[in-house]
Design a protein around this motif. Structure first.
Motif, PDB file in Angstrom:
ATOM      1  N   MET A 162     -40.145  33.964   1.832  1.00 33.67           N
ATOM      2  CA  MET A 162     -40.910  35.127   1.424  1.00 33.67           C
ATOM      3  C   MET A 162     -40.537  35.460  -0.009  1.00 33.67           C
ATOM      4  N   GLY A 163     -41.547  35.615  -0.874  1.00 34.20           N
ATOM      5  CA  GLY A 163     -41.241  35.922  -2.253  1.00 34.20           C
ATOM      6  C   GLY A 163     -42.454  36.361  -3.015  1.00 34.20           C
ATOM      7  N   HIS A 164     -42.231  36.579  -4.285  1.00 31.64           N
ATOM      8  CA  HIS A 164     -43.284  37.002  -5.206  1.00 31.64           C
ATOM      9  C   HIS A 164     -43.173  36.185  -6.476  1.00 31.64           C
ATOM     10  N   HIS A 165     -44.287  36.048  -7.161  1.00 32.97           N
ATOM     11  CA  HIS A 165     -44.250  35.380  -8.458  1.00 32.97           C
ATOM     12  C   HIS A 165     -45.323  35.962  -9.364  1.00 32.97           C
ATOM     13  N   LEU A 166     -45.166  35.706 -10.651  1.00 34.47           N
ATOM     14  CA  LEU A 166     -46.165  36.101 -11.624  1.00 34.47           C
ATOM     15  C   LEU A 166     -46.189  35.086 -12.739  1.00 34.47           C
ATOM     16  N   GLU A 167     -47.321  35.036 -13.424  1.00 32.18           N
ATOM     17  CA  GLU A 167     -47.476  34.138 -14.562  1.00 32.18           C
ATOM     18  C   GLU A 167     -48.115  34.907 -15.703  1.00 32.18           C
ATOM     19  N   LEU A 168     -47.596  34.710 -16.902  1.00 29.58           N
ATOM     20  CA  LEU A 168     -48.099  35.367 -18.103  1.00 29.58           C
ATOM     21  C   LEU A 168     -48.256  34.341 -19.213  1.00 29.58           C
ATOM     22  N   VAL A 169     -49.153  34.628 -20.143  1.00 33.78           N
ATOM     23  CA  VAL A 169     -49.375  33.744 -21.290  1.00 33.78           C
ATOM     24  C   VAL A 169     -49.410  34.602 -22.553  1.00 33.78           C
ATOM     25  N   GLN A 170     -48.779  34.082 -23.612  1.00 34.72           N
ATOM     26  CA  GLN A 170     -48.750  34.766 -24.916  1.00 34.72           C
ATOM     27  C   GLN A 170     -49.102  33.743 -25.987  1.00 34.72           C
ATOM     28  N   HIS A 171     -50.067  34.066 -26.834  1.00 35.16           N
ATOM     29  CA  HIS A 171     -50.326  33.202 -27.988  1.00 35.16           C
ATOM     30  C   HIS A 171     -49.342  33.588 -29.091  1.00 35.16           C
ATOM     31  N   VAL A 172     -48.728  32.585 -29.700  1.00 36.69           N
ATOM     32  CA  VAL A 172     -47.769  32.816 -30.780  1.00 36.69           C
ATOM     33  C   VAL A 172     -48.291  32.114 -32.026  1.00 36.69           C
ATOM     34  N   ASN A 173     -48.385  32.849 -33.123  1.00 35.41           N
ATOM     35  CA  ASN A 173     -48.851  32.280 -34.393  1.00 35.41           C
ATOM     36  C   ASN A 173     -47.692  31.611 -35.123  1.00 35.41           C
ATOM     37  N   ALA A 174     -47.112  30.629 -34.459  1.00 31.33           N
ATOM     38  CA  ALA A 174     -45.995  29.859 -35.013  1.00 31.33           C
ATOM     39  C   ALA A 174     -45.949  28.523 -34.266  1.00 31.33           C
ATOM     40  N   PRO A 175     -45.377  27.510 -34.900  1.00 33.75           N
ATOM     41  CA  PRO A 175     -45.276  26.211 -34.225  1.00 33.75           C
ATOM     42  C   PRO A 175     -44.303  26.270 -33.039  1.00 33.75           C
ATOM     43  N   ALA A 176     -44.475  25.343 -32.108  1.00 33.01           N
ATOM     44  CA  ALA A 176     -43.647  25.302 -30.899  1.00 33.01           C
ATOM     45  C   ALA A 176     -42.154  25.245 -31.230  1.00 33.01           C
ATOM     46  N   GLU A 177     -41.776  24.550 -32.287  1.00 32.50           N
ATOM     47  CA  GLU A 177     -40.361  24.435 -32.638  1.00 32.50           C
ATOM     48  C   GLU A 177     -39.768  25.801 -32.967  1.00 32.50           C
ATOM     49  N   ALA A 178     -40.537  26.658 -33.647  1.00 36.02           N
ATOM     50  CA  ALA A 178     -40.060  28.005 -33.976  1.00 36.02           C
ATOM     51  C   ALA A 178     -39.920  28.851 -32.712  1.00 36.02           C
ATOM     52  N   VAL A 179     -40.875  28.724 -31.812  1.00 36.42           N
ATOM     53  CA  VAL A 179     -40.820  29.465 -30.541  1.00 36.42           C
ATOM     54  C   VAL A 179     -39.632  28.972 -29.721  1.00 36.42           C
TER      55      VAL A 179
ATOM     56  N   MET B  67     -41.735  41.550 -18.644  1.00 35.29           N
ATOM     57  CA  MET B  67     -41.908  40.167 -19.092  1.00 35.29           C
ATOM     58  C   MET B  67     -42.961  40.082 -20.205  1.00 35.29           C
ATOM     59  N   ALA B  68     -44.015  40.887 -20.107  1.00 36.81           N
ATOM     60  CA  ALA B  68     -45.023  40.907 -21.171  1.00 36.81           C
ATOM     61  C   ALA B  68     -44.399  41.393 -22.476  1.00 36.81           C
ATOM     62  N   ARG B  69     -43.540  42.408 -22.376  1.00 38.76           N
ATOM     63  CA  ARG B  69     -42.846  42.901 -23.580  1.00 38.76           C
ATOM     64  C   ARG B  69     -41.936  41.809 -24.134  1.00 38.76           C
ATOM     65  N   ASP B  70     -41.204  41.106 -23.251  1.00 42.23           N
ATOM     66  CA  ASP B  70     -40.341  40.009 -23.706  1.00 42.23           C
ATOM     67  C   ASP B  70     -41.159  38.970 -24.473  1.00 42.23           C
ATOM     68  N   LEU B  71     -42.303  38.570 -23.923  1.00 43.49           N
ATOM     69  CA  LEU B  71     -43.127  37.561 -24.592  1.00 43.49           C
ATOM     70  C   LEU B  71     -43.619  38.059 -25.949  1.00 43.49           C
ATOM     71  N   GLU B  72     -44.006  39.335 -26.028  1.00 37.87           N
ATOM     72  CA  GLU B  72     -44.439  39.905 -27.309  1.00 37.87           C
ATOM     73  C   GLU B  72     -43.296  39.887 -28.319  1.00 37.87           C
ATOM     74  N   GLU B  73     -42.083  40.197 -27.876  1.00 36.05           N
ATOM     75  CA  GLU B  73     -40.934  40.211 -28.787  1.00 36.05           C
ATOM     76  C   GLU B  73     -40.513  38.801 -29.205  1.00 36.05           C
ATOM     77  N   ILE B  74     -40.642  37.842 -28.300  1.00 37.53           N
ATOM     78  CA  ILE B  74     -40.375  36.438 -28.652  1.00 37.53           C
ATOM     79  C   ILE B  74     -41.383  35.989 -29.709  1.00 37.53           C
ATOM     80  N   ALA B  75     -42.655  36.322 -29.501  1.00 35.31           N
ATOM     81  CA  ALA B  75     -43.700  35.963 -30.467  1.00 35.31           C
ATOM     82  C   ALA B  75     -43.405  36.599 -31.827  1.00 35.31           C
ATOM     83  N   ALA B  76     -43.054  37.876 -31.813  1.00 33.74           N
ATOM     84  CA  ALA B  76     -42.772  38.584 -33.074  1.00 33.74           C
ATOM     85  C   ALA B  76     -41.629  37.907 -33.834  1.00 33.74           C
TER      86      ALA B  76
END
Length: 157
Positions: free
Chosen positions: A1-18, A138-147
């Motif tokens: 029994m569990g839960h999961h979620l999936e999120l996507v963030q576009h980052v205006n930087a190359p994968a190596e920077a992310v 998690m959405a905030r984390d992704l936004e901060e990683i992108a920033a």
């Protein structure tokens, strides 16, 4: 029994920077506003088996979890795991080229390891609420990683 979620963030930087931002565990408290401190348990670079303790503030309270890299394929994916209070957590990040930037996907799953009847009832009652709060964080984390990857770091602000 569990839960999961999936999120996507576009980052205006190359994968190596992310990737550099994602795998900079010692610097994650400077990138992610919800992390107050990090204690590295495994010396060396980010690799399978790398371990750390991360203290986050969620829902007004601090919680510390020990985490480890379960899998990685630099610079396209990494899986981080943790166990706490009878639950197993999995977070998987996947990076893919997207136009001039990177598509950063995050999967988060929480599984009860041996839930009793009471735990099953509580998970049914409060699981969706907890996942809603987790989704926001998690959405905030992704936004901060992108920033950070884009050079517009917001966490310290």
């Amino acid at each position: 029994m569990g839960h999961h979620l999936e999120l996507v963030q576009h980052v205006n930087a190359p994968a190596e920077a992310v990737w550099r931002v994602l795998t900079d565990i010692p610097g994650s408290a400077r990138t992610l506003s919800s992390i107050s401190r990090v204690e590295i348990l495994t010396p060396g670079d980010y690799a399978e088996g790398y371990r750390w303790r991360e203290t986050r503030k969620m829902m007004g309270k601090e919680a510390t979890e020990e985490m480890w890299v379960a899998d990685m394929d630099a610079p396209t994916s990494t899986t981080v795991k943790a166990k706490s209070n009878g639950a197993a957590y999995t977070t998987r990040f996947t990076l893919a080229p997207a136009g001039d930037g990177t598509r950063l996907s995050m999967f988060f799953g929480a599984e009860m390891e041996s839930p009793g009847a009471f735990a099953k009832v509580m998970l049914a009652l409060f699981g969706k609420l907890a996942m809603g709060i987790t989704r926001k964080q998690m959405a905030r984390d992704l936004e901060e990683i992108a920033a950070k990857a884009e050079g517009r770091d917001q966490a310290a602000a």
